[in-house]
Write an enzyme that holds these catalytic residues in place. Structure first.
Site, PDB file in Angstrom:
ATOM      1  N   CYS A  20       0.736  -1.234  -0.229  1.00 53.64           N
ATOM      2  CA  CYS A  20       0.167   0.050   0.137  1.00 53.64           C
ATOM      3  C   CYS A  20       0.951   1.241  -0.019  1.00 53.64           C
ATOM      4  O   CYS A  20       0.254   2.287   0.166  1.00 53.64           O
ATOM      5  CB  CYS A  20      -0.843   0.100   1.399  1.00 53.64           C
ATOM      6  N   ASP A  70       2.560   2.566   2.666  1.00 54.99           N
ATOM      7  CA  ASP A  70       2.556   3.203   3.817  1.00 54.99           C
ATOM      8  C   ASP A  70       3.702   2.670   4.708  1.00 54.99           C
ATOM      9  O   ASP A  70       4.495   1.904   4.203  1.00 54.99           O
ATOM     10  CB  ASP A  70       1.388   2.527   4.847  1.00 54.99           C
ATOM     11  N   CYS A 106      -2.402   3.242   7.751  1.00 55.88           N
ATOM     12  CA  CYS A 106      -3.847   3.268   8.145  1.00 55.88           C
ATOM     13  C   CYS A 106      -4.157   3.286   9.602  1.00 55.88           C
ATOM     14  O   CYS A 106      -3.158   2.961  10.146  1.00 55.88           O
ATOM     15  CB  CYS A 106      -4.478   1.951   7.281  1.00 55.88           C
ATOM     16  N   CYS A 149      -0.845  -4.711   7.329  1.00 59.20           N
ATOM     17  CA  CYS A 149      -0.693  -3.849   8.560  1.00 59.20           C
ATOM     18  C   CYS A 149      -0.048  -3.960   9.656  1.00 59.20           C
ATOM     19  O   CYS A 149       0.744  -3.277  10.250  1.00 59.20           O
ATOM     20  CB  CYS A 149      -2.158  -2.937   8.659  1.00 59.20           C
TER      21      CYS A 149
END
Ligand code: FES
Length: 161
Positions: free
Chosen positions: A33, A35, A62, A106
């Site tokens: 992603c 991130d 996120c 994540c």
């Protein structure tokens, strides 16, 4: 996934921010992603064993990554290096329960930052040279500015203070 635990962690994140006197730092970026997350560790010694005294983080990621990092930095306090090395992403964010498939990375990002910090701390003696963009340890936002990137490739979400 425990939505109440997620909302609580987002509303009241713990240990956010650069740690000026850290003994170790680990930074990861997610290829899934874009991130990024950076984790700082401060060690102390208890009964001849090196333990994690405190941990902090910065995240351009996120809300799930933010929640897992917040929980992980609390969980890590008082852990020995060996105990920390054995913690999985699921254990670091245990109060959240199992993450949905698209959110598993994540938690893995937090685990990756922890492993990077622990690996860096095991490479003694620590380098005395100041950090460079390739070996960052300071503010994550400043590293993003310093690092060569392609505009628009990194999603930046400001964190609550
Ligand atoms: Fe990439 Fe959560 S860290 S979507």
């Amino acid at each position: 996934m425990n939505e109440a635990a997620l909302q609580e962690a987002i509303a009241n994140p713990q240990n956010i921010g650069e740690m000026a006197d850290a003994d170790a730092v680990g930074t990861v970026g997610s290829p899934d992603c874009g991130d990024m997350l950076r984790l700082w560790l401060k060690f102390s010694e208890v009964d001849g064993k090196k333990i994690i005294d405190r941990a902090s983080f910065q995240s351009f990621g996120c809300q799930t990554a933010l929640a897992v990092a917040s929980m992980a930095t609390e969980l890590l306090k008082g852990k020995t290096i060996e105990q920390a090395q054995n913690l999985s992403a699921a254990e670091l964010g245990a109060p959240l329960g199992p993450l949905p498939p698209m959110k598993i990375h994540c938690g893995q990002m937090v685990e990756g930052a922890l492993r990077a910090a622990l690996n860096a701390s095991s490479q003694d003696p620590a380098p005395a040279t100041p950090p460079t963009p390739n070996q960052p340890s300071g503010n994550l936002a400043e590293s993003l500015v310093a690092a060569p990137t392609t505009a628009g490739r990194i999603k930046i979400s400001l964190l609550p203070r």
